[in-house]
Design a protein around this motif. Sequence first.
Motif, mmCIF file in Angstrom:
data_model
loop_
_atom_site.group_PDB
_atom_site.id
_atom_site.type_symbol
_atom_site.label_atom_id
_atom_site.label_comp_id
_atom_site.label_asym_id
_atom_site.label_seq_id
_atom_site.Cartn_x
_atom_site.Cartn_y
_atom_site.Cartn_z
ATOM 1 N N ILE A 210 12.093 4.022 -7.954
ATOM 2 C CA ILE A 210 11.605 4.964 -6.942
ATOM 3 C C ILE A 210 10.784 4.228 -5.882
ATOM 4 C CG2 ILE A 210 9.992 6.884 -6.557
ATOM 5 C CD1 ILE A 210 10.966 8.037 -9.248
ATOM 6 N N LEU A 211 9.914 3.319 -6.332
ATOM 7 C CA LEU A 211 9.125 2.546 -5.373
ATOM 8 C C LEU A 211 10.008 1.614 -4.546
ATOM 9 C CD1 LEU A 211 5.677 1.413 -6.758
ATOM 10 C CD2 LEU A 211 6.321 3.444 -5.503
ATOM 11 N N SER B 274 8.873 16.943 -8.923
ATOM 12 C CA SER B 274 8.781 15.605 -8.336
ATOM 13 C C SER B 274 10.162 15.065 -7.973
ATOM 14 C CB SER B 274 8.090 14.652 -9.312
ATOM 15 O OG SER B 274 6.762 15.043 -9.547
ATOM 16 N N LEU B 275 11.119 15.171 -8.888
ATOM 17 C CA LEU B 275 12.461 14.652 -8.627
ATOM 18 C C LEU B 275 13.128 15.383 -7.464
ATOM 19 C CD1 LEU B 275 13.838 14.080 -12.243
ATOM 20 C CD2 LEU B 275 13.271 12.341 -10.546
ATOM 21 N N LEU B 276 12.861 16.689 -7.368
ATOM 22 C CA LEU B 276 13.460 17.473 -6.290
ATOM 23 C C LEU B 276 12.785 17.223 -4.942
ATOM 24 C CD1 LEU B 276 13.939 20.912 -8.110
ATOM 25 C CD2 LEU B 276 15.733 19.293 -7.469
ATOM 26 N N TYR B 277 11.471 17.005 -4.975
ATOM 27 C CA TYR B 277 10.715 16.906 -3.729
ATOM 28 C C TYR B 277 10.660 15.488 -3.170
ATOM 29 C CZ TYR B 277 7.010 17.693 -0.308
ATOM 30 O OH TYR B 277 6.288 17.769 0.859
ATOM 31 N N LEU B 278 10.888 14.471 -3.994
ATOM 32 C CA LEU B 278 10.792 13.084 -3.536
ATOM 33 C C LEU B 278 11.619 12.808 -2.272
ATOM 34 C CD1 LEU B 278 10.678 10.877 -6.754
ATOM 35 C CD2 LEU B 278 9.227 10.597 -4.736
ATOM 36 N N LYS C 209 0.876 -1.179 0.000
ATOM 37 C CA LYS C 209 0.000 0.000 0.000
ATOM 38 C C LYS C 209 0.913 1.228 0.000
ATOM 39 C CE LYS C 209 -4.070 1.944 2.249
ATOM 40 N NZ LYS C 209 -4.842 1.921 0.999
ATOM 41 N N ILE C 210 1.089 1.797 -1.172
ATOM 42 C CA ILE C 210 2.035 2.911 -1.322
ATOM 43 C C ILE C 210 1.327 4.246 -1.163
ATOM 44 C CG2 ILE C 210 3.440 1.520 -2.888
ATOM 45 C CD1 ILE C 210 2.412 3.289 -5.181
ATOM 46 N N LYS C 211 2.099 5.278 -0.871
ATOM 47 C CA LYS C 211 1.556 6.626 -0.750
ATOM 48 C C LYS C 211 1.201 7.166 -2.134
ATOM 49 C CE LYS C 211 4.490 7.659 3.261
ATOM 50 N NZ LYS C 211 5.628 8.495 3.734
ATOM 51 N N LEU C 212 0.041 7.804 -2.222
ATOM 52 C CA LEU C 212 -0.382 8.377 -3.499
ATOM 53 C C LEU C 212 0.618 9.427 -3.978
ATOM 54 C CD1 LEU C 212 -2.452 8.682 -5.775
ATOM 55 C CD2 LEU C 212 -3.712 10.297 -4.329
ATOM 56 N N GLY C 213 1.187 10.197 -3.041
ATOM 57 C CA GLY C 213 2.166 11.219 -3.403
ATOM 58 C C GLY C 213 3.368 10.625 -4.107
ATOM 59 N N ASN C 214 3.864 9.494 -3.604
ATOM 60 C CA ASN C 214 5.003 8.834 -4.243
ATOM 61 C C ASN C 214 4.640 8.321 -5.632
ATOM 62 O OD1 ASN C 214 7.097 9.145 -2.399
ATOM 63 N ND2 ASN C 214 6.465 7.381 -1.183
ATOM 64 N N SER C 215 3.426 7.828 -5.767
ATOM 65 C CA SER C 215 2.977 7.338 -7.066
ATOM 66 C C SER C 215 2.896 8.475 -8.082
ATOM 67 C CB SER C 215 1.604 6.662 -6.929
ATOM 68 O OG SER C 215 1.176 6.144 -8.172
ATOM 69 N N ILE C 216 2.332 9.613 -7.654
ATOM 70 C CA ILE C 216 2.209 10.770 -8.551
ATOM 71 C C ILE C 216 3.585 11.263 -8.982
ATOM 72 C CG2 ILE C 216 1.529 13.204 -8.674
ATOM 73 C CD1 ILE C 216 -0.843 12.484 -6.839
ATOM 74 N N MET C 217 4.491 11.421 -8.032
ATOM 75 C CA MET C 217 5.824 11.931 -8.358
ATOM 76 C C MET C 217 6.617 10.942 -9.196
ATOM 77 S SD MET C 217 6.977 14.107 -4.969
ATOM 78 C CE MET C 217 6.353 12.979 -3.720
ATOM 79 N N TYR D 99 7.929 10.290 -17.005
ATOM 80 C CA TYR D 99 7.782 11.036 -18.253
ATOM 81 C C TYR D 99 8.979 11.946 -18.505
ATOM 82 C CZ TYR D 99 2.903 9.524 -18.400
ATOM 83 O OH TYR D 99 1.754 8.781 -18.456
ATOM 84 N N LEU D 100 9.467 12.587 -17.455
ATOM 85 C CA LEU D 100 10.590 13.501 -17.613
ATOM 86 C C LEU D 100 11.853 12.751 -18.025
ATOM 87 C CD1 LEU D 100 11.790 16.334 -17.370
ATOM 88 C CD2 LEU D 100 12.160 15.897 -14.930
ATOM 89 N N ILE D 101 12.148 11.635 -17.364
ATOM 90 C CA ILE D 101 13.356 10.868 -17.662
ATOM 91 C C ILE D 101 13.297 10.261 -19.059
ATOM 92 C CG2 ILE D 101 14.682 8.820 -16.971
ATOM 93 C CD1 ILE D 101 13.867 9.492 -14.061
ATOM 94 N N ASN D 102 12.105 9.959 -19.550
ATOM 95 C CA ASN D 102 11.968 9.411 -20.900
ATOM 96 C C ASN D 102 12.420 10.397 -21.979
ATOM 97 O OD1 ASN D 102 11.112 6.801 -20.371
ATOM 98 N ND2 ASN D 102 8.942 7.324 -20.386
ATOM 99 N N TYR D 103 12.520 11.673 -21.622
ATOM 100 C CA TYR D 103 13.033 12.660 -22.577
ATOM 101 C C TYR D 103 14.543 12.515 -22.759
ATOM 102 C CZ TYR D 103 8.713 15.315 -23.070
ATOM 103 O OH TYR D 103 7.428 15.700 -23.385
ATOM 104 N N THR D 104 15.210 11.839 -21.834
ATOM 105 C CA THR D 104 16.658 11.652 -21.933
ATOM 106 C C THR D 104 16.992 10.324 -22.606
ATOM 107 O OG1 THR D 104 16.726 10.690 -19.700
ATOM 108 C CG2 THR D 104 17.080 13.059 -19.899
ATOM 109 N N ILE D 105 16.477 9.231 -22.050
ATOM 110 C CA ILE D 105 16.683 7.900 -22.623
ATOM 111 C C ILE D 105 15.318 7.235 -22.748
ATOM 112 C CG2 ILE D 105 17.813 5.654 -22.367
ATOM 113 C CD1 ILE D 105 19.853 7.000 -20.557
#
Length: 306
Positions: A94-95, A295-299, A63-71, A77-83
């Motif tokens: 991340i999980l 998200s990456l900064l706040y995680l 049972k994961i936190k919704l905040g972690n799932s959103i981030m 999506y952001l990392i997919n812009y690199t590779i």
Amino acid sequence: MLPILLGVFLIWYSLSKLSFGEIVNYAKNADYGFILLGVFCGLLSHLSRAYRWVFMLEPLGYKIKLGNSIMAVFATYLINYTIPRAGEVARASILANYEDVPFEKGFGTIVAERIADMIVMLGIIAVTLFMQFDFIYNFLVNKFDFVKIIIGAVVMLLVGLLFILIIKRSTSKIAIKIKNFVNGLVEGALSIFKMKKKWAFIFHTLFIWTMYMLMFYVTTLAFSDLRTIPFGAILIGFILATFSVAATNGGIGSYPEAIVIAFSLFSLPEDSSRAFGWIMWSSSTLLIFICGGISLLYLPFFNRDK
């Protein structure tokens, strides 16, 4: 490297057809109310994907936190812009780091949701094929050699079967690790059949793709030249644009050209089609960069206890 080079080439090609200044002029004359509404639809789709992932993991005992799932979703999506597709690996990682979900199981649920997304996409393609058969048939015949595609698919299938047979019979440490990893993937992928909220899963899957399509359609209304666009053009444009995201990193360069190809089948103005493609891609990319960056900064701060 190849997707990046292709993206750079397509950016050069696109801007050789429509200068950056002309794109800016189109942007100045666009109705930003529709653009913002389109971005909002995109935001809803991403949030729905994150919420769907929460109850996909429940059958596995997590049972994961919704905040972690959103981030994690925005980071993907952001990392997919690199590779390309590296975001999915990062999402499962991340999980694993913050929610103690084994990587292979988290990645397995991602595979499961991709399968569900693919089924919906195939449904959209089937509807489009039924409504616009002549356009699609002529496009595929002119662009692809189906004989080579079939031969390549058969060769890949045979190589895959041979690899599976070798791993299955091997008792080496590497083979055992591969087997354990695959078993975790399968368990994660099959979680879709074990979840209690099957109808919620179906609803969110359909909602995600409805919002994707609404984002695409609503943004066309921001341009006076495209407000009478046929529904068939919306469908074909959406499909080609979706595939273009996989062709280059996040659709860089390929997205606007995919729009031009789709809309040209309906004799829509090339300049406004290309400008729409760039502005549509830019608005969705800006959303990802802002939310993904935050998200990456706040995680790490959100998970101080970890």
